[in-house]
Design a protein around this motif. Structure first.
Motif, PDB file in Angstrom:
ATOM      1  N   SER A 108      -6.277  25.206  -3.354  1.00  0.00           N
ATOM      2  CA  SER A 108      -6.591  23.796  -3.583  1.00  0.00           C
ATOM      3  C   SER A 108      -5.777  22.894  -2.673  1.00  0.00           C
ATOM      4  O   SER A 108      -4.716  23.271  -2.191  1.00  0.00           O
ATOM      5  CB  SER A 108      -6.306  23.410  -5.038  1.00  0.00           C
ATOM      6  OG  SER A 108      -7.090  24.159  -5.917  1.00  0.00           O
ATOM      7  N   ILE A 109      -6.278  21.700  -2.452  1.00  0.00           N
ATOM      8  CA  ILE A 109      -5.535  20.658  -1.761  1.00  0.00           C
ATOM      9  C   ILE A 109      -5.057  19.688  -2.829  1.00  0.00           C
ATOM     10  O   ILE A 109      -5.845  19.198  -3.635  1.00  0.00           O
ATOM     11  CB  ILE A 109      -6.418  19.925  -0.731  1.00  0.00           C
ATOM     12  CG1 ILE A 109      -6.914  20.891   0.342  1.00  0.00           C
ATOM     13  CG2 ILE A 109      -5.674  18.764  -0.107  1.00  0.00           C
ATOM     14  CD1 ILE A 109      -5.809  21.508   1.191  1.00  0.00           C
ATOM     15  N   MET A 110      -3.768  19.410  -2.868  1.00  0.00           N
ATOM     16  CA  MET A 110      -3.166  18.560  -3.894  1.00  0.00           C
ATOM     17  C   MET A 110      -2.798  17.205  -3.317  1.00  0.00           C
ATOM     18  O   MET A 110      -2.312  17.122  -2.199  1.00  0.00           O
ATOM     19  CB  MET A 110      -1.906  19.223  -4.458  1.00  0.00           C
ATOM     20  CG  MET A 110      -2.107  20.650  -4.953  1.00  0.00           C
ATOM     21  SD  MET A 110      -3.256  20.774  -6.308  1.00  0.00           S
ATOM     22  CE  MET A 110      -2.291  20.031  -7.593  1.00  0.00           C
ATOM     23  N   ILE A 111      -3.027  16.158  -4.092  1.00  0.00           N
ATOM     24  CA  ILE A 111      -2.584  14.813  -3.751  1.00  0.00           C
ATOM     25  C   ILE A 111      -1.773  14.323  -4.941  1.00  0.00           C
ATOM     26  O   ILE A 111      -2.252  14.326  -6.075  1.00  0.00           O
ATOM     27  CB  ILE A 111      -3.771  13.879  -3.482  1.00  0.00           C
ATOM     28  CG1 ILE A 111      -4.561  14.368  -2.269  1.00  0.00           C
ATOM     29  CG2 ILE A 111      -3.288  12.455  -3.261  1.00  0.00           C
ATOM     30  CD1 ILE A 111      -5.804  13.572  -1.984  1.00  0.00           C
ATOM     31  N   THR A 112      -0.543  13.914  -4.703  1.00  0.00           N
ATOM     32  CA  THR A 112       0.324  13.429  -5.767  1.00  0.00           C
ATOM     33  C   THR A 112       0.070  11.937  -5.968  1.00  0.00           C
ATOM     34  O   THR A 112       0.058  11.165  -5.013  1.00  0.00           O
ATOM     35  CB  THR A 112       1.793  13.665  -5.404  1.00  0.00           C
ATOM     36  OG1 THR A 112       1.969  15.054  -5.133  1.00  0.00           O
ATOM     37  CG2 THR A 112       2.704  13.251  -6.528  1.00  0.00           C
ATOM     38  N   ILE A 113      -0.128  11.540  -7.224  1.00  0.00           N
ATOM     39  CA  ILE A 113      -0.351  10.135  -7.553  1.00  0.00           C
ATOM     40  C   ILE A 113       0.967   9.572  -8.085  1.00  0.00           C
ATOM     41  O   ILE A 113       1.531  10.117  -9.034  1.00  0.00           O
ATOM     42  CB  ILE A 113      -1.477   9.989  -8.598  1.00  0.00           C
ATOM     43  CG1 ILE A 113      -2.769  10.586  -8.042  1.00  0.00           C
ATOM     44  CG2 ILE A 113      -1.665   8.532  -8.976  1.00  0.00           C
ATOM     45  CD1 ILE A 113      -3.889  10.691  -9.041  1.00  0.00           C
ATOM     46  N   PRO A 114       1.450   8.485  -7.490  1.00  0.00           N
ATOM     47  CA  PRO A 114       2.722   7.911  -7.946  1.00  0.00           C
ATOM     48  C   PRO A 114       2.670   7.498  -9.421  1.00  0.00           C
ATOM     49  O   PRO A 114       1.635   7.029  -9.907  1.00  0.00           O
ATOM     50  CB  PRO A 114       2.899   6.678  -7.054  1.00  0.00           C
ATOM     51  CG  PRO A 114       2.022   6.919  -5.872  1.00  0.00           C
ATOM     52  CD  PRO A 114       0.886   7.755  -6.368  1.00  0.00           C
ATOM     53  N   SER A 115       3.767   7.687 -10.143  1.00  0.00           N
ATOM     54  CA  SER A 115       3.817   7.333 -11.570  1.00  0.00           C
ATOM     55  C   SER A 115       3.630   5.833 -11.779  1.00  0.00           C
ATOM     56  O   SER A 115       3.218   5.400 -12.853  1.00  0.00           O
ATOM     57  CB  SER A 115       5.128   7.796 -12.193  1.00  0.00           C
ATOM     58  OG  SER A 115       6.217   7.199 -11.530  1.00  0.00           O
ATOM     59  N   SER A 116       3.883   5.022 -10.750  1.00  0.00           N
ATOM     60  CA  SER A 116       3.703   3.572 -10.871  1.00  0.00           C
ATOM     61  C   SER A 116       2.237   3.185 -11.077  1.00  0.00           C
ATOM     62  O   SER A 116       1.933   2.065 -11.466  1.00  0.00           O
ATOM     63  CB  SER A 116       4.251   2.865  -9.628  1.00  0.00           C
ATOM     64  OG  SER A 116       3.534   3.268  -8.474  1.00  0.00           O
ATOM     65  N   PHE A 117       1.320   4.125 -10.859  1.00  0.00           N
ATOM     66  CA  PHE A 117      -0.105   3.866 -11.088  1.00  0.00           C
ATOM     67  C   PHE A 117      -0.453   3.921 -12.572  1.00  0.00           C
ATOM     68  O   PHE A 117      -1.540   3.538 -12.969  1.00  0.00           O
ATOM     69  CB  PHE A 117      -0.963   4.866 -10.316  1.00  0.00           C
ATOM     70  CG  PHE A 117      -1.103   4.558  -8.846  1.00  0.00           C
ATOM     71  CD1 PHE A 117      -0.077   3.976  -8.118  1.00  0.00           C
ATOM     72  CD2 PHE A 117      -2.263   4.866  -8.178  1.00  0.00           C
ATOM     73  CE1 PHE A 117      -0.207   3.694  -6.767  1.00  0.00           C
ATOM     74  CE2 PHE A 117      -2.408   4.589  -6.831  1.00  0.00           C
ATOM     75  CZ  PHE A 117      -1.375   4.010  -6.118  1.00  0.00           C
ATOM     76  N   MET A 176       0.844  -1.175   0.000  1.00  0.00           N
ATOM     77  CA  MET A 176       0.000   0.000   0.000  1.00  0.00           C
ATOM     78  C   MET A 176       0.890   1.240   0.000  1.00  0.00           C
ATOM     79  O   MET A 176       1.866   1.306   0.727  1.00  0.00           O
ATOM     80  CB  MET A 176      -0.917  -0.005   1.224  1.00  0.00           C
ATOM     81  CG  MET A 176      -1.824   1.195   1.261  1.00  0.00           C
ATOM     82  SD  MET A 176      -2.855   1.337   2.727  1.00  0.00           S
ATOM     83  CE  MET A 176      -3.849  -0.100   2.601  1.00  0.00           C
ATOM     84  N   THR A 177       0.549   2.206  -0.817  1.00  0.00           N
ATOM     85  CA  THR A 177       1.303   3.447  -0.920  1.00  0.00           C
ATOM     86  C   THR A 177       0.648   4.521  -0.057  1.00  0.00           C
ATOM     87  O   THR A 177      -0.570   4.663  -0.061  1.00  0.00           O
ATOM     88  CB  THR A 177       1.334   3.921  -2.387  1.00  0.00           C
ATOM     89  OG1 THR A 177       1.893   2.883  -3.182  1.00  0.00           O
ATOM     90  CG2 THR A 177       2.154   5.177  -2.550  1.00  0.00           C
ATOM     91  N   THR A 178       1.459   5.263   0.674  1.00  0.00           N
ATOM     92  CA  THR A 178       0.953   6.363   1.493  1.00  0.00           C
ATOM     93  C   THR A 178       1.366   7.682   0.854  1.00  0.00           C
ATOM     94  O   THR A 178       2.507   7.832   0.411  1.00  0.00           O
ATOM     95  CB  THR A 178       1.540   6.290   2.919  1.00  0.00           C
ATOM     96  OG1 THR A 178       1.206   5.034   3.486  1.00  0.00           O
ATOM     97  CG2 THR A 178       0.994   7.376   3.798  1.00  0.00           C
ATOM     98  N   ILE A 179       0.422   8.616   0.782  1.00  0.00           N
ATOM     99  CA  ILE A 179       0.716   9.947   0.244  1.00  0.00           C
ATOM    100  C   ILE A 179       0.202  10.982   1.231  1.00  0.00           C
ATOM    101  O   ILE A 179      -0.612  10.679   2.096  1.00  0.00           O
ATOM    102  CB  ILE A 179       0.070  10.158  -1.146  1.00  0.00           C
ATOM    103  CG1 ILE A 179      -1.433   9.933  -1.092  1.00  0.00           C
ATOM    104  CG2 ILE A 179       0.700   9.264  -2.179  1.00  0.00           C
ATOM    105  CD1 ILE A 179      -2.158  10.278  -2.360  1.00  0.00           C
ATOM    106  N   LYS A 180       0.679  12.213   1.086  1.00  0.00           N
ATOM    107  CA  LYS A 180       0.265  13.285   1.981  1.00  0.00           C
ATOM    108  C   LYS A 180      -0.357  14.404   1.162  1.00  0.00           C
ATOM    109  O   LYS A 180       0.209  14.830   0.148  1.00  0.00           O
ATOM    110  CB  LYS A 180       1.479  13.805   2.753  1.00  0.00           C
ATOM    111  CG  LYS A 180       1.131  14.861   3.778  1.00  0.00           C
ATOM    112  CD  LYS A 180       2.371  15.384   4.460  1.00  0.00           C
ATOM    113  CE  LYS A 180       2.423  14.839   5.849  1.00  0.00           C
ATOM    114  NZ  LYS A 180       3.542  15.405   6.619  1.00  0.00           N
ATOM    115  N   ALA A 181      -1.512  14.879   1.592  1.00  0.00           N
ATOM    116  CA  ALA A 181      -2.174  16.009   0.928  1.00  0.00           C
ATOM    117  C   ALA A 181      -1.426  17.286   1.299  1.00  0.00           C
ATOM    118  O   ALA A 181      -0.929  17.432   2.410  1.00  0.00           O
ATOM    119  CB  ALA A 181      -3.626  16.094   1.367  1.00  0.00           C
ATOM    120  N   ARG A 182      -1.322  18.217   0.330  1.00  0.00           N
ATOM    121  CA  ARG A 182      -0.658  19.492   0.601  1.00  0.00           C
ATOM    122  C   ARG A 182      -1.475  20.611  -0.030  1.00  0.00           C
ATOM    123  O   ARG A 182      -2.235  20.392  -0.970  1.00  0.00           O
ATOM    124  CB  ARG A 182       0.767  19.492   0.060  1.00  0.00           C
ATOM    125  CG  ARG A 182       0.866  19.269  -1.421  1.00  0.00           C
ATOM    126  CD  ARG A 182       2.328  19.148  -1.873  1.00  0.00           C
ATOM    127  NE  ARG A 182       2.408  18.656  -3.224  1.00  0.00           N
ATOM    128  CZ  ARG A 182       2.249  19.391  -4.322  1.00  0.00           C
ATOM    129  NH1 ARG A 182       2.007  20.676  -4.225  1.00  0.00           N
ATOM    130  NH2 ARG A 182       2.344  18.842  -5.519  1.00  0.00           N
TER     131      ARG A 182
END
Length: 76
Positions: free
Chosen positions: A12-21, A1-7
């Motif tokens: 706006s609130i941004m969520i980065t999606i890993p390129s591996s997706f 499972m990948t964990t990301i942090k909203a910034r």
């Protein structure tokens, strides 16, 4: 499972999606937020039936022996 942090970025609130997706730049999505906080991304496609096979979306009637009771269909 990948964990990301909203910034926050501007308003706006941004969520980065890993390129591996495998998501391509410019790809569009519909977002749905559930009552429990889960967020679902659904890819936007122009014509969902474009590559459909004959009969793929056929849903046979489940109540073939249905008979209306009294006057329930009068308003139709």
């Amino acid at each position: 499972m990948t964990t990301i942090k909203a910034r926050k970025q501007g308003n706006s609130i941004m969520i980065t999606i890993p390129s591996s997706f495998g998501i391509k730049e410019g790809e569009e999505f519909f977002f749905i937020k559930k009552d429990n906080g889960a967020i679902t991304m659904i890819p936007k496609i122009e014509d969902p039936f474009k590559n459909a096979q004959d009969g793929e979306f056929y849903d046979p009637d489940l109540n073939v022996d249905y008979m209306p009771a009294e006057r329930e269909l009068d308003g139709l």
